[in-house]
Design an enzyme around this catalytic site. Structure first.
Site, PDB file in Angstrom:
ATOM      1  N   GLY A  19       0.784  -1.232   0.000  1.00  0.00           N
ATOM      2  CA  GLY A  19       0.000   0.000   0.000  1.00  0.00           C
ATOM      3  C   GLY A  19       0.815   1.281   0.000  1.00  0.00           C
ATOM      4  O   GLY A  19       0.337   2.322   0.450  1.00  0.00           O
ATOM      5  N   SER A  20       2.032   1.243  -0.549  1.00  0.00           N
ATOM      6  CA  SER A  20       2.795   2.500  -0.564  1.00  0.00           C
ATOM      7  C   SER A  20       2.163   3.510  -1.520  1.00  0.00           C
ATOM      8  O   SER A  20       2.238   4.716  -1.284  1.00  0.00           O
ATOM      9  CB  SER A  20       4.266   2.244  -0.907  1.00  0.00           C
TER      10      SER A  20
ATOM     11  N   ARG B  58     -16.882 -15.126  -9.270  1.00  0.00           N
ATOM     12  CA  ARG B  58     -16.320 -13.786  -9.412  1.00  0.00           C
ATOM     13  C   ARG B  58     -17.424 -12.732  -9.404  1.00  0.00           C
ATOM     14  O   ARG B  58     -17.271 -11.654  -8.843  1.00  0.00           O
ATOM     15  CB  ARG B  58     -15.499 -13.684 -10.706  1.00  0.00           C
TER      16      ARG B  58
ATOM     17  N   MET C  54      -4.389  -7.227  -6.733  1.00  0.00           N
ATOM     18  CA  MET C  54      -3.949  -8.382  -7.516  1.00  0.00           C
ATOM     19  C   MET C  54      -5.089  -9.226  -8.086  1.00  0.00           C
ATOM     20  O   MET C  54      -4.969 -10.447  -8.188  1.00  0.00           O
ATOM     21  CB  MET C  54      -3.019  -9.270  -6.653  1.00  0.00           C
TER      22      MET C  54
ATOM     23  N   HIS D  62       1.009   1.028 -12.997  1.00  0.00           N
ATOM     24  CA  HIS D  62       1.758  -0.162 -13.384  1.00  0.00           C
ATOM     25  C   HIS D  62       3.250   0.174 -13.437  1.00  0.00           C
ATOM     26  O   HIS D  62       3.625   1.220 -13.977  1.00  0.00           O
ATOM     27  CB  HIS D  62       1.274  -0.649 -14.758  1.00  0.00           C
TER      28      HIS D  62
ATOM     29  N   GLU E 214     -10.763  -3.670 -20.386  1.00  0.00           N
ATOM     30  CA  GLU E 214     -10.969  -5.105 -20.168  1.00  0.00           C
ATOM     31  C   GLU E 214      -9.663  -5.912 -20.225  1.00  0.00           C
ATOM     32  O   GLU E 214      -9.618  -7.036 -19.762  1.00  0.00           O
ATOM     33  CB  GLU E 214     -11.962  -5.665 -21.194  1.00  0.00           C
TER      34      GLU E 214
ATOM     35  N   ASP F 278      -3.583  -4.299 -18.175  1.00  0.00           N
ATOM     36  CA  ASP F 278      -2.678  -3.148 -18.315  1.00  0.00           C
ATOM     37  C   ASP F 278      -2.682  -2.571 -19.730  1.00  0.00           C
ATOM     38  O   ASP F 278      -1.645  -2.097 -20.220  1.00  0.00           O
ATOM     39  CB  ASP F 278      -1.235  -3.545 -17.904  1.00  0.00           C
TER      40      ASP F 278
HETATM   41  C1  GRF Z   1       3.307  -1.135  -7.489  1.00  0.00           C
HETATM   42  O1  GRF Z   1       4.542  -1.384  -8.097  1.00  0.00           O
HETATM   43  C2  GRF Z   1       2.250  -0.918  -8.536  1.00  0.00           C
HETATM   44  O2  GRF Z   1       2.746  -0.326  -9.678  1.00  0.00           O
HETATM   45  C3  GRF Z   1       1.801  -2.329  -8.844  1.00  0.00           C
HETATM   46  O3  GRF Z   1       1.836  -2.994  -7.619  1.00  0.00           O
HETATM   47  C4  GRF Z   1       2.778  -2.368  -6.749  1.00  0.00           C
HETATM   48  C5  GRF Z   1       2.028  -1.998  -5.516  1.00  0.00           C
HETATM   49  O4  GRF Z   1       2.851  -1.455  -4.529  1.00  0.00           O
HETATM   50  N1  GRF Z   1       0.509  -2.302  -9.492  1.00  0.00           N
HETATM   51  P1  GRF Z   1       2.199  -0.808  -3.242  1.00  0.00           P
HETATM   52  O5  GRF Z   1       1.291  -1.853  -2.626  1.00  0.00           O
HETATM   53  O6  GRF Z   1       1.449   0.416  -3.663  1.00  0.00           O
HETATM   54  O7  GRF Z   1       3.368  -0.485  -2.338  1.00  0.00           O
END
Ligand code: GRF
Length: 221
Positions: free
Chosen positions: A15-16, A68, A93, A112, A145, A148
């Protein structure tokens, strides 16, 4: 200033990027507020970050839903209940279904860790290193859809340096992610971003870089 727009953030891990959005939205002139954080992983550190900032959190474990569609119905219900107007994926994810995305068209963003359309999917910094690229970076895009593949809003480039391993490159990219994600959310929240097919335009006065990043940057005599 009009009311800040209400943002929901979907997370699965550290979650950074969520933290970068939380920090940005603490500024009084930031046009967005995070009103809900949803994780599909109960032990995601991102949940702690949200709680620390007094943001409501919900855990929806995809494995505990039979389908889903049922998982996404619960997601939708939570987002509607909190009047979420913009949805940000931040290390989430799971793929969202076309059915879900149709309901939120043009209102879902993702970050991404690669210069898309290169290296979509998992382990983007690892893919970039294995390919031997000299420049990588990160991308904020609308979610469509595909994986990325959506229209690109903002990108930042970083050099790949000799001796980089996956962790070093990912960390260099992540630092830029923390800048471009809040920036792109600001633009969208201000209504400055318009979408025409795949083309994204940012109105107002964004600063366009007119310099190239070259790497390696061998000095020319
Ligand atoms: C980041 O590299 C983002 O680009 C990717 O997943 C990672 C998540 O990192 N989609 P964080 O959980 O926000 O630290």
């Amino acid at each position: 200033m009009s009311q800040p727009i209400r943002v929901g953030v979907l997370v699965s891990g550290n979650g950074s990027n969520l933290q970068a959005l939380i920090d940005a939205s603490a500024a009084p002139d930031y046009p967005a507020r995070i009103s809900l954080v949803i994780s599909n992983n109960p032990s995601a550190f991102a949940l702690r970050r949200a709680q620390q900032a007094n943001i409501p959190t919900i855990v929806l474990e995809h494995g505990s839903f039979a389908t889903r569609d049922q998982f996404e119905d619960a997601l939708l219900q939570a987002l509607q209940k909190h009047d979420v107007q913009l949805l940000c994926l931040a290390g989430f994810m799971r793929l969202l279904s076309p059915r879900f995305l149709r309901l939120f068209r043009g209102q879902v963003l993702n970050i991404h860790p690669a210069l898309l359309p290169s290296f979509p999917g998992l382990h983007a910094p690892r893919q970039a290193l294995a390919h031997g690229v000299k420049i990588s970076g990160c991308t904020v895009h609308f979610v469509d859809e595909g994986t990325d593949t959506g229209p690109i809003i903002l990108q930042a480039a970083v050099p790949v340096l000799p001796g980089d391993d996956e962790a070093a490159l990912a960390a260099r990219i992540l630092q830029e992610e923390h800048f471009i994600y809040p920036t792109a959310v600001r633009w969208v929240a201000e209504g400055a971003v318009s979408l025409n097919g795949r083309m994204v335009r940012v109105q107002g006065e964004p600063e366009f870089s007119d310099h190239a990043l070259r790497n390696p940057g061998r000095r020319v005599p």
